[in-house]
Design a protein around this motif. Structure first.
Motif, PDB file in Angstrom:
ATOM      1  N   GLU A   1      -3.271   6.606   6.427  1.00 52.94           N
ATOM      2  CA  GLU A   1      -3.513   6.851   5.249  1.00 52.94           C
ATOM      3  C   GLU A   1      -3.714   5.574   4.233  1.00 52.94           C
ATOM      4  OE1 GLU A   1      -3.557   8.370   1.339  1.00 52.94           O
ATOM      5  OE2 GLU A   1      -3.923   9.253   2.942  1.00 52.94           O
ATOM      6  N   GLN A   2      -2.813   4.484   4.991  1.00 55.19           N
ATOM      7  CA  GLN A   2      -2.668   3.234   4.257  1.00 55.19           C
ATOM      8  C   GLN A   2      -3.924   2.426   4.381  1.00 55.19           C
ATOM      9  OE1 GLN A   2       1.040   0.741   5.379  1.00 55.19           O
ATOM     10  NE2 GLN A   2       1.708   2.879   6.214  1.00 55.19           N
ATOM     11  N   ALA A   3      -4.487   2.530   5.622  1.00 57.72           N
ATOM     12  CA  ALA A   3      -5.787   1.847   5.638  1.00 57.72           C
ATOM     13  C   ALA A   3      -6.903   2.627   4.751  1.00 57.72           C
ATOM     14  CB  ALA A   3      -6.506   2.104   7.200  1.00 57.72           C
ATOM     15  N   TYR A   4      -6.875   3.677   4.467  1.00 56.74           N
ATOM     16  CA  TYR A   4      -7.650   4.458   3.476  1.00 56.74           C
ATOM     17  C   TYR A   4      -7.469   3.801   2.091  1.00 56.74           C
ATOM     18  CZ  TYR A   4      -9.110   8.257   0.357  1.00 56.74           C
ATOM     19  OH  TYR A   4      -9.726   9.045  -0.618  1.00 56.74           O
ATOM     20  N   GLN A   5      -6.509   3.756   1.743  1.00 52.42           N
ATOM     21  CA  GLN A   5      -6.028   3.440   0.210  1.00 52.42           C
ATOM     22  C   GLN A   5      -6.587   2.056   0.245  1.00 52.42           C
ATOM     23  OE1 GLN A   5      -5.221   5.290  -1.919  1.00 52.42           O
ATOM     24  NE2 GLN A   5      -4.332   6.971  -1.218  1.00 52.42           N
ATOM     25  N   ALA A   6      -6.159   1.192   1.102  1.00 51.49           N
ATOM     26  CA  ALA A   6      -6.398  -0.304   1.108  1.00 51.49           C
ATOM     27  C   ALA A   6      -8.107  -0.445   1.065  1.00 51.49           C
ATOM     28  CB  ALA A   6      -5.866  -1.038   2.362  1.00 51.49           C
ATOM     29  N   VAL A   7      -8.816   0.227   1.903  1.00 51.20           N
ATOM     30  CA  VAL A   7     -10.274  -0.034   1.966  1.00 51.20           C
ATOM     31  C   VAL A   7     -10.829   0.570   0.791  1.00 51.20           C
ATOM     32  CG1 VAL A   7     -12.452   0.504   3.137  1.00 51.20           C
ATOM     33  CG2 VAL A   7     -10.436  -0.121   4.453  1.00 51.20           C
ATOM     34  N   LYS A   8     -10.377   1.762   0.218  1.00 50.24           N
ATOM     35  CA  LYS A   8     -11.197   2.216  -0.856  1.00 50.24           C
ATOM     36  C   LYS A   8     -10.768   1.493  -2.067  1.00 50.24           C
ATOM     37  CE  LYS A   8     -11.008   6.822  -3.521  1.00 50.24           C
ATOM     38  NZ  LYS A   8     -10.521   8.130  -3.595  1.00 50.24           N
ATOM     39  N   ALA A   9      -9.468   1.148  -2.300  1.00 53.30           N
ATOM     40  CA  ALA A   9      -9.112  -0.093  -3.288  1.00 53.30           C
ATOM     41  C   ALA A   9     -10.328  -1.186  -3.469  1.00 53.30           C
ATOM     42  CB  ALA A   9      -7.596  -0.452  -3.262  1.00 53.30           C
ATOM     43  N   ARG A  10     -10.502  -1.639  -2.256  1.00 56.68           N
ATOM     44  CA  ARG A  10     -11.391  -2.602  -2.230  1.00 56.68           C
ATOM     45  C   ARG A  10     -12.851  -2.361  -2.522  1.00 56.68           C
ATOM     46  NH1 ARG A  10      -9.961  -5.833   3.505  1.00 56.68           N
ATOM     47  NH2 ARG A  10      -7.715  -6.747   2.709  1.00 56.68           N
ATOM     48  N   ILE A  11     -13.273  -1.148  -2.466  1.00 55.33           N
ATOM     49  CA  ILE A  11     -14.587  -0.671  -2.892  1.00 55.33           C
ATOM     50  C   ILE A  11     -14.615  -0.289  -4.278  1.00 55.33           C
ATOM     51  CG2 ILE A  11     -16.212   1.187  -2.594  1.00 55.33           C
ATOM     52  CD1 ILE A  11     -15.480   1.482   0.289  1.00 55.33           C
ATOM     53  N   VAL A  12     -13.536   0.172  -4.887  1.00 54.43           N
ATOM     54  CA  VAL A  12     -13.544   0.527  -6.242  1.00 54.43           C
ATOM     55  C   VAL A  12     -13.404  -0.639  -6.904  1.00 54.43           C
ATOM     56  CG1 VAL A  12     -12.156   1.527  -7.943  1.00 54.43           C
ATOM     57  CG2 VAL A  12     -12.482   2.734  -5.682  1.00 54.43           C
ATOM     58  N   GLU A  13     -12.617  -1.785  -6.754  1.00 51.33           N
ATOM     59  CA  GLU A  13     -12.588  -2.941  -7.479  1.00 51.33           C
ATOM     60  C   GLU A  13     -13.801  -3.918  -7.155  1.00 51.33           C
ATOM     61  OE1 GLU A  13      -8.861  -4.768  -5.979  1.00 51.33           O
ATOM     62  OE2 GLU A  13      -7.571  -2.712  -6.748  1.00 51.33           O
ATOM     63  N   GLY A  14     -14.743  -3.390  -6.248  1.00 50.63           N
ATOM     64  CA  GLY A  14     -15.897  -4.426  -6.155  1.00 50.63           C
ATOM     65  C   GLY A  14     -15.706  -5.403  -5.286  1.00 50.63           C
ATOM     66  N   ILE A  15     -14.503  -5.556  -4.312  1.00 48.14           N
ATOM     67  CA  ILE A  15     -14.490  -6.685  -3.530  1.00 48.14           C
ATOM     68  C   ILE A  15     -15.344  -6.368  -2.330  1.00 48.14           C
ATOM     69  CG2 ILE A  15     -12.721  -7.520  -1.782  1.00 48.14           C
ATOM     70  CD1 ILE A  15     -10.588  -6.815  -3.629  1.00 48.14           C
TER      71      ILE A  15
ATOM     72  N   ILE B   1     -11.125  -5.496   9.393  1.00 49.62           N
ATOM     73  CA  ILE B   1     -10.189  -4.844   8.572  1.00 49.62           C
ATOM     74  C   ILE B   1      -8.880  -4.633   9.217  1.00 49.62           C
ATOM     75  CG2 ILE B   1     -10.011  -2.754   7.342  1.00 49.62           C
ATOM     76  CD1 ILE B   1     -12.911  -2.682   6.982  1.00 49.62           C
ATOM     77  N   ALA B   2      -8.968  -4.286  10.497  1.00 50.44           N
ATOM     78  CA  ALA B   2      -7.761  -4.055  11.128  1.00 50.44           C
ATOM     79  C   ALA B   2      -6.828  -5.079  11.280  1.00 50.44           C
ATOM     80  CB  ALA B   2      -8.101  -3.411  12.614  1.00 50.44           C
ATOM     81  N   LYS B   3      -7.343  -6.099  11.793  1.00 48.96           N
ATOM     82  CA  LYS B   3      -6.785  -7.577  11.723  1.00 48.96           C
ATOM     83  C   LYS B   3      -5.891  -7.741  10.394  1.00 48.96           C
ATOM     84  CE  LYS B   3      -7.203 -12.209  13.309  1.00 48.96           C
ATOM     85  NZ  LYS B   3      -8.118 -13.198  13.927  1.00 48.96           N
ATOM     86  N   ASP B   4      -6.927  -7.801   9.476  1.00 54.15           N
ATOM     87  CA  ASP B   4      -6.370  -7.991   8.053  1.00 54.15           C
ATOM     88  C   ASP B   4      -5.049  -7.153   7.543  1.00 54.15           C
ATOM     89  OD1 ASP B   4      -6.696  -9.498   5.622  1.00 54.15           O
ATOM     90  OD2 ASP B   4      -7.698  -7.707   4.590  1.00 54.15           O
ATOM     91  N   LEU B   5      -4.971  -5.988   8.185  1.00 47.07           N
ATOM     92  CA  LEU B   5      -4.223  -5.057   7.793  1.00 47.07           C
ATOM     93  C   LEU B   5      -2.986  -5.028   8.576  1.00 47.07           C
ATOM     94  CD1 LEU B   5      -6.081  -1.956   6.549  1.00 47.07           C
ATOM     95  CD2 LEU B   5      -5.015  -3.615   5.000  1.00 47.07           C
ATOM     96  N   GLY B   6      -3.259  -5.730   9.785  1.00 45.12           N
ATOM     97  CA  GLY B   6      -2.146  -5.645  10.689  1.00 45.12           C
ATOM     98  C   GLY B   6      -2.094  -4.445  11.434  1.00 45.12           C
ATOM     99  N   PHE B   7      -3.232  -3.639  11.530  1.00 49.03           N
ATOM    100  CA  PHE B   7      -3.149  -2.492  12.360  1.00 49.03           C
ATOM    101  C   PHE B   7      -4.167  -2.288  13.565  1.00 49.03           C
ATOM    102  CE2 PHE B   7      -2.661  -0.107   7.894  1.00 49.03           C
ATOM    103  CZ  PHE B   7      -1.411  -0.372   7.870  1.00 49.03           C
TER     104      PHE B   7
ATOM    105  N   VAL C   1       0.677  -1.281  -0.022  1.00 46.23           N
ATOM    106  CA  VAL C   1      -0.018  -0.013   0.078  1.00 46.23           C
ATOM    107  C   VAL C   1       0.878   1.302  -0.056  1.00 46.23           C
ATOM    108  CG1 VAL C   1      -1.682   1.074   1.483  1.00 46.23           C
ATOM    109  CG2 VAL C   1      -1.843  -1.215   1.103  1.00 46.23           C
ATOM    110  N   PRO C   2       0.536   2.300  -0.719  1.00 41.01           N
ATOM    111  CA  PRO C   2       1.219   3.488  -0.674  1.00 41.01           C
ATOM    112  C   PRO C   2       1.647   3.952   0.707  1.00 41.01           C
ATOM    113  CG  PRO C   2      -0.674   3.658  -2.038  1.00 41.01           C
ATOM    114  CD  PRO C   2      -0.764   2.665  -1.396  1.00 41.01           C
ATOM    115  N   THR C   3       3.138   4.460   0.806  1.00 40.80           N
ATOM    116  CA  THR C   3       3.595   4.774   1.995  1.00 40.80           C
ATOM    117  C   THR C   3       2.767   6.038   2.682  1.00 40.80           C
ATOM    118  OG1 THR C   3       5.040   6.264   0.819  1.00 40.80           O
ATOM    119  CG2 THR C   3       5.826   4.117   1.317  1.00 40.80           C
ATOM    120  N   GLY C   4       2.848   6.100   4.012  1.00 41.88           N
ATOM    121  CA  GLY C   4       2.414   7.342   4.675  1.00 41.88           C
ATOM    122  C   GLY C   4       1.914   6.767   6.096  1.00 41.88           C
ATOM    123  N   SER C   5       1.039   7.472   6.693  1.00 44.32           N
ATOM    124  CA  SER C   5       0.574   7.128   7.952  1.00 44.32           C
ATOM    125  C   SER C   5      -0.251   5.933   7.868  1.00 44.32           C
ATOM    126  CB  SER C   5      -0.325   8.190   8.834  1.00 44.32           C
ATOM    127  OG  SER C   5      -1.479   8.243   7.789  1.00 44.32           O
TER     128      SER C   5
END
Length: 225
Positions: free
Chosen positions: A18-32, A44-50, A11-15
């Motif tokens: 920001e990483q959680a935002y990019q990851a969840v948004k990508a899943r929404i946009v891709e239809g996951i 979601i937190a467990k999945d991302l390790g956050f 996921v793009p670097t950053g806080s």
């Protein structure tokens, strides 16, 4: 629904927010994560390790952008866009993006033109083994080059709001009307030529508006069948 694991390192670097935002948004946009899908913060937190905190911040940001809705006793769910909302949003976007592109045109240099043309060539190659999600991302990259130079921040804000509102649905727009994708690439080149040759603002704005509304017309025509 089975979730695909997201590697935070990819996921793009950053806080972490920001990483959680990019990851969840990508899943929404891709239809996951489809419209109505319940976003369970802990999962979601467990999945991302956050921890839950950055995920909650990401969800709030997505809610502000209209991609997520929050209901009492239900929680956060992926927002859907009904046909009427899509119609209004695309009509509005055709107007504001057309204006932003026209205002940007005098500020777009040869380097930016070359970058946009390179993206459009990738889109043309994408047509051979059509991937609507990739095509849609490239399409946004292309238009970003053309409107991001807009000197009016209010118009630019409206363009960004329109793209964000459509993000959940746009991943499937070209899937429904793949034939439109071919025309879209050709119209991109025509638009670049107008900007490159110093066409007047009215001509550029009209071409950009017609380009956007043509996708809407194709989508609505398909929806009737």
């Amino acid at each position: 629904m089975t979730e695909t694991a997201v590697d935070p390192a990819a996921v793009p670097t950053g806080s972490k927010s920001e990483q959680a935002y990019q990851a969840v948004k990508a899943r929404i946009v891709e239809g996951i994560y489809t419209p109505g899908y319940r976003l369970v913060l802990g999962s979601i937190a467990k999945d991302l390790g956050f921890s839950v905190v950055p995920v909650r911040e990401a969800i709030r940001r997505l809610e502000a952008e209209g991609l997520v809705t929050f209901e009492r006793n239900v929680g956060a769910t992926v927002a859907g866009i009904d046909p009427t909302e899509y119609l209004y949003t695309m009509q509005t976007l055709s107007i504001v993006e057309g204006a932003a592109t026209a205002l940007s045109a005098p500020l777009i240099d040869a380097v930016a033109i070359a970058r946009a043309r390179a993206v459009n060539e990738e889109m043309r190659e994408c047509l051979e083994h059509f991937d609507p999600v990739r095509f849609t991302q490239l399409n946004q990259d292309f238009h970003s080059v053309l409107f991001e130079h807009c000197p009016n921040p209010h118009i630019l804000d409206l363009v960004h709001r329109g793209w964000n509102r459509l993000a959940a649905l746009r991943s499937s727009t070209f899937r429904f009307v793949p034939g439109r994708a071919h025309d879209s690439v050709d119209e991109h080149e025509a638009l670049l030529q107008l900007i490159e040759t110093g066409a007047d603002a009215d001509s550029i704005e009209k071409a950009a508006r017609l380009h956007r509304s043509a996708t809407l017309d194709a989508y609505l025509a398909q929806a009737k069948h």
